[in-house]
Design a protein around this motif. Structure first.
Motif, mmCIF file in Angstrom:
data_model
loop_
_atom_site.group_PDB
_atom_site.id
_atom_site.type_symbol
_atom_site.label_atom_id
_atom_site.label_comp_id
_atom_site.label_asym_id
_atom_site.label_seq_id
_atom_site.Cartn_x
_atom_site.Cartn_y
_atom_site.Cartn_z
ATOM 1 N N SER A 68 43.538 49.340 35.639
ATOM 2 C CA SER A 68 44.685 50.291 36.118
ATOM 3 C C SER A 68 44.326 51.979 35.422
ATOM 4 C CB SER A 68 46.304 50.066 36.402
ATOM 5 O OG SER A 68 46.156 49.037 37.416
ATOM 6 N N ILE A 69 44.735 51.350 33.923
ATOM 7 C CA ILE A 69 44.231 52.969 33.317
ATOM 8 C C ILE A 69 42.970 53.270 33.576
ATOM 9 C CG2 ILE A 69 44.207 53.970 30.537
ATOM 10 C CD1 ILE A 69 46.791 52.609 30.457
ATOM 11 N N VAL A 70 41.965 52.438 33.372
ATOM 12 C CA VAL A 70 40.271 52.483 33.534
ATOM 13 C C VAL A 70 40.105 53.204 35.052
ATOM 14 C CG1 VAL A 70 38.168 51.635 33.630
ATOM 15 C CG2 VAL A 70 39.182 51.014 31.897
ATOM 16 N N GLY A 71 41.051 52.390 35.809
ATOM 17 C CA GLY A 71 40.919 52.904 37.603
ATOM 18 C C GLY A 71 41.800 54.798 37.138
ATOM 19 N N ASN A 72 42.367 54.706 37.250
ATOM 20 C CA ASN A 72 42.882 56.422 37.148
ATOM 21 C C ASN A 72 41.672 57.099 36.189
ATOM 22 O OD1 ASN A 72 45.392 55.120 38.357
ATOM 23 N ND2 ASN A 72 46.400 55.529 36.252
ATOM 24 N N TRP A 73 41.325 56.810 35.779
ATOM 25 C CA TRP A 73 40.236 57.695 34.847
ATOM 26 C C TRP A 73 38.909 58.529 35.788
ATOM 27 C CZ3 TRP A 73 34.903 57.017 33.685
ATOM 28 C CH2 TRP A 73 34.089 58.321 33.080
ATOM 29 N N ILE A 74 39.067 56.889 36.445
ATOM 30 C CA ILE A 74 37.501 56.968 37.240
ATOM 31 C C ILE A 74 38.021 57.710 38.365
ATOM 32 C CG2 ILE A 74 36.374 55.520 39.395
ATOM 33 C CD1 ILE A 74 37.079 52.871 37.589
ATOM 34 N N SER A 77 38.764 61.399 36.870
ATOM 35 C CA SER A 77 37.720 62.623 35.935
ATOM 36 C C SER A 77 35.989 62.771 36.431
ATOM 37 C CB SER A 77 36.517 60.991 34.383
ATOM 38 O OG SER A 77 35.950 60.485 35.751
ATOM 39 N N GLY A 78 36.128 61.539 38.323
ATOM 40 C CA GLY A 78 35.054 61.949 38.909
ATOM 41 C C GLY A 78 33.724 60.910 38.649
ATOM 42 N N ARG A 79 33.550 60.956 37.209
ATOM 43 C CA ARG A 79 32.962 60.070 36.704
ATOM 44 C C ARG A 79 32.405 59.059 37.020
ATOM 45 N NH1 ARG A 79 33.408 62.688 30.271
ATOM 46 N NH2 ARG A 79 30.695 62.623 30.969
ATOM 47 N N ARG A 80 32.575 58.212 38.121
ATOM 48 C CA ARG A 80 32.777 57.139 37.912
ATOM 49 C C ARG A 80 30.334 56.620 37.990
ATOM 50 N NH1 ARG A 80 30.692 52.816 38.306
ATOM 51 N NH2 ARG A 80 31.222 50.914 39.054
ATOM 52 N N ASP A 81 29.615 57.369 38.624
ATOM 53 C CA ASP A 81 28.395 57.606 38.894
ATOM 54 C C ASP A 81 28.005 57.494 37.286
ATOM 55 O OD1 ASP A 81 28.034 56.835 41.549
ATOM 56 O OD2 ASP A 81 27.626 59.172 41.938
ATOM 57 N N ARG A 109 37.008 35.596 44.668
ATOM 58 C CA ARG A 109 36.413 36.267 46.474
ATOM 59 C C ARG A 109 38.470 36.994 46.096
ATOM 60 N NH1 ARG A 109 34.559 31.265 47.715
ATOM 61 N NH2 ARG A 109 32.693 31.569 49.277
ATOM 62 N N GLU A 110 40.010 36.402 45.993
ATOM 63 C CA GLU A 110 40.841 37.405 45.551
ATOM 64 C C GLU A 110 40.759 37.931 45.177
ATOM 65 O OE1 GLU A 110 43.559 34.102 46.070
ATOM 66 O OE2 GLU A 110 43.568 33.592 47.782
ATOM 67 N N ALA A 111 40.728 37.671 43.682
ATOM 68 C CA ALA A 111 40.404 38.646 42.241
ATOM 69 C C ALA A 111 39.550 40.081 42.407
ATOM 70 C CB ALA A 111 40.320 37.208 41.209
ATOM 71 N N VAL A 112 38.232 39.722 43.106
ATOM 72 C CA VAL A 112 37.306 40.593 42.761
ATOM 73 C C VAL A 112 37.962 42.140 43.550
ATOM 74 C CG1 VAL A 112 35.480 41.752 43.785
ATOM 75 C CG2 VAL A 112 35.334 39.330 42.708
ATOM 76 N N ASP A 113 38.376 41.776 45.058
ATOM 77 C CA ASP A 113 38.882 42.342 45.040
ATOM 78 C C ASP A 113 41.036 43.374 44.632
ATOM 79 O OD1 ASP A 113 37.700 42.312 47.545
ATOM 80 O OD2 ASP A 113 39.077 40.541 49.147
ATOM 81 N N GLN A 120 40.221 51.251 41.367
ATOM 82 C CA GLN A 120 39.683 52.458 42.429
ATOM 83 C C GLN A 120 38.376 52.820 42.343
ATOM 84 O OE1 GLN A 120 42.879 55.451 42.610
ATOM 85 N NE2 GLN A 120 43.897 55.205 40.057
ATOM 86 N N THR A 121 37.853 51.554 42.733
ATOM 87 C CA THR A 121 36.322 52.012 42.749
ATOM 88 C C THR A 121 36.215 50.723 43.841
ATOM 89 O OG1 THR A 121 33.728 52.001 41.217
ATOM 90 C CG2 THR A 121 35.461 50.038 40.817
ATOM 91 N N ASP A 122 34.650 51.060 44.601
ATOM 92 C CA ASP A 122 34.067 50.726 45.864
ATOM 93 C C ASP A 122 33.259 48.806 45.446
ATOM 94 O OD1 ASP A 122 35.325 52.175 47.825
ATOM 95 O OD2 ASP A 122 33.623 53.010 47.965
ATOM 96 N N VAL A 123 32.495 49.406 43.547
ATOM 97 C CA VAL A 123 32.134 48.346 43.215
ATOM 98 C C VAL A 123 32.108 47.843 42.265
ATOM 99 C CG1 VAL A 123 29.535 50.175 42.679
ATOM 100 C CG2 VAL A 123 29.166 47.506 43.317
ATOM 101 N N ILE A 124 32.117 46.781 40.925
ATOM 102 C CA ILE A 124 32.390 46.626 39.994
ATOM 103 C C ILE A 124 30.676 46.286 39.709
ATOM 104 C CG2 ILE A 124 33.063 44.747 38.670
ATOM 105 C CD1 ILE A 124 35.173 43.982 40.346
ATOM 106 N N ASP A 125 30.259 46.879 38.156
ATOM 107 C CA ASP A 125 28.635 46.475 38.244
ATOM 108 C C ASP A 125 28.546 45.652 37.795
ATOM 109 O OD1 ASP A 125 27.188 48.980 38.539
ATOM 110 O OD2 ASP A 125 29.793 50.090 36.873
ATOM 111 N N LEU A 126 29.553 44.736 36.690
ATOM 112 C CA LEU A 126 29.052 43.395 35.925
ATOM 113 C C LEU A 126 30.716 42.763 36.783
ATOM 114 C CD1 LEU A 126 27.520 41.544 34.278
ATOM 115 C CD2 LEU A 126 28.753 42.620 32.131
ATOM 116 N N TYR A 127 30.985 41.521 36.660
ATOM 117 C CA TYR A 127 31.478 41.041 37.155
ATOM 118 C C TYR A 127 31.762 39.366 36.455
ATOM 119 C CZ TYR A 127 35.942 38.585 39.076
ATOM 120 O OH TYR A 127 36.947 38.920 39.215
#
Length: 347
Positions: A68-74, A77-81, A109-113, A120-127
């Motif tokens: 959640s803290i990482v998500g709040n930063w994303i 910050s506007g630096r997701r990309d 499937r549940e945990a990814v969502d 707070q992102t649309d995609v996880i780069d490494l799961y």
């Protein structure tokens, strides 16, 4: 900053990775966000978290806070990309997550969502899978490891179920790549074999402990990594702070990891501090900060490594970043290897 490909993917990661396991516990959110800014500004584009974090202690009440803290930063910050975000699904546990239930295809499937929502992102780069459901020799379990109760057919069915669910997540655009953690050479080769035979997502990485004090990875895992193009995401490269020297002489600094969990996850033995001192003395001999030496050593390995470090405070992060460009001499590396041969596996 040295950059490398994550496994066989087209994802580029820095060879240092910012770990977030103290965010929401030892590290307040405002400090965590400052750390992420500092790391990214220094060229570190890779952040690692997990659904079970924070730790020290890990608990059901705080699980998910680091994400959640990482998500709040994303979001703020506007630096997701600019960053590569890695997270993990928990295996069987004492009740921190899902009342102790590990993962299968349905859980993933549940945990990814759930992770996407917290991040707070649309995609996880490494799961990543945080540890194998069948068990693991990591975390000091190597001393009494007994795989004789494993059922191979059951393990293969589980792996196929997991890989199929991960494929669904890739096809849905929710994750980009996958990895394991706390895994063995046999486990990694089975994951990769099944993926290739069935046209399913292939493991890009494995997150295992690796430091001057813990070199289990150097043999079978190293061979696997080179031949299968698997990137090591080494955790605890500073040996849980031991290589800073802060615990020498029996010191237990306030709010340190040792003050919170008592034995550094089984790392404190009769040999730990004496062996630590040998590495501290070696660094001093060469005029090096021991933490800088420990991180720079990771770059010398004959397999691909991105070293995951955690810093509780921004002051600790600044100190570590001061050694970002250090390269070790051949003489220093030879003395490190000689020290390892003399003092192998102190914990």
């Amino acid at each position: 900053m040295k950059m490398l490909k994550l496994g066989r993917t087209d994802i580029e990661i820095s060879d240092w990775c910012l770990g977030t396991m103290t965010y929401g516990n030892q590290t307040p959110e405002i400090d965590a966000h400052q750390q992420m800014d500092m790391a990214l500004d220094a060229g570190i584009n890779f952040f690692d978290t997990a659904e079970a974090y924070p730790v020290n202690p890990i608990s059901a009440e705080t699980a998910g806070l680091s994400e959640s803290i990482v998500g709040n930063w994303i979001k703020s910050s506007g630096r997701r990309d600019d960053v590569v975000i890695a997270t993990k699904v928990s295996g069987p546990n004492p009740g921190w997550v899902r009342d102790g239930r590990g993962y299968d295809g349905e859980v993933i499937r549940e945990a990814v969502d759930a992770s996407l929502k917290r991040l707070q992102t649309d995609v996880i780069d490494l799961y990543q899978m945080h540890w194998p459901v069948r068990g693991s020799y990591m975390f000091r379990q190597n001393w009494t490891y007994d795989p004789s109760g494993q059922d191979r057919a059951q393990t293969m069915d589980h792996m196929m179920d997991v890989l199929t669910a991960l494929d669904d997540m890739v096809e849905a655009g929710k994750i980009r790549s996958i990895g394991m953690s706390n895994e063995s050479a046999w486990g990694m080769t089975q994951w990769t074999r099944l993926a290739e035979e069935n046209n399913l997502p292939r493991m890009a990485s494995v997150q295992n402990e690796y430091s001057l004090m813990c070199r289990l990875y150097d043999t079978d895992m190293a061979e696997m990594a080179v031949n299968e193009d698997i990137t090591l995401l080494s955790f605890s490269p500073l040996a849980c702070g031991l290589l800073s020297g802060k615990y020498q002489g029996g010191a237990v600094p306030d709010a340190s990891r040792l003050s919170l969990n008592g034995d550094l996850g089984g790392r404190m033995t009769d040999r730990t501090l004496p062996v630590t001192q040998v590495y501290l003395d070696l660094a001093a001999k060469h005029g090096l900060d021991p933490m800088h030496m420990a991180m720079a050593w990771q770059r010398t390995r004959p397999f691909p490594v991105s070293a995951i470090f955690g810093t509780t405070t921004t002051a600790q992060l600044k100190h570590l970043l001061d050694g970002l460009s250090l390269s070790l001499s051949d003489e220093t590396c030879q003395e490190i290897d000689a020290t390892h041969r003399t003092h192998p596996m102190p914990y």
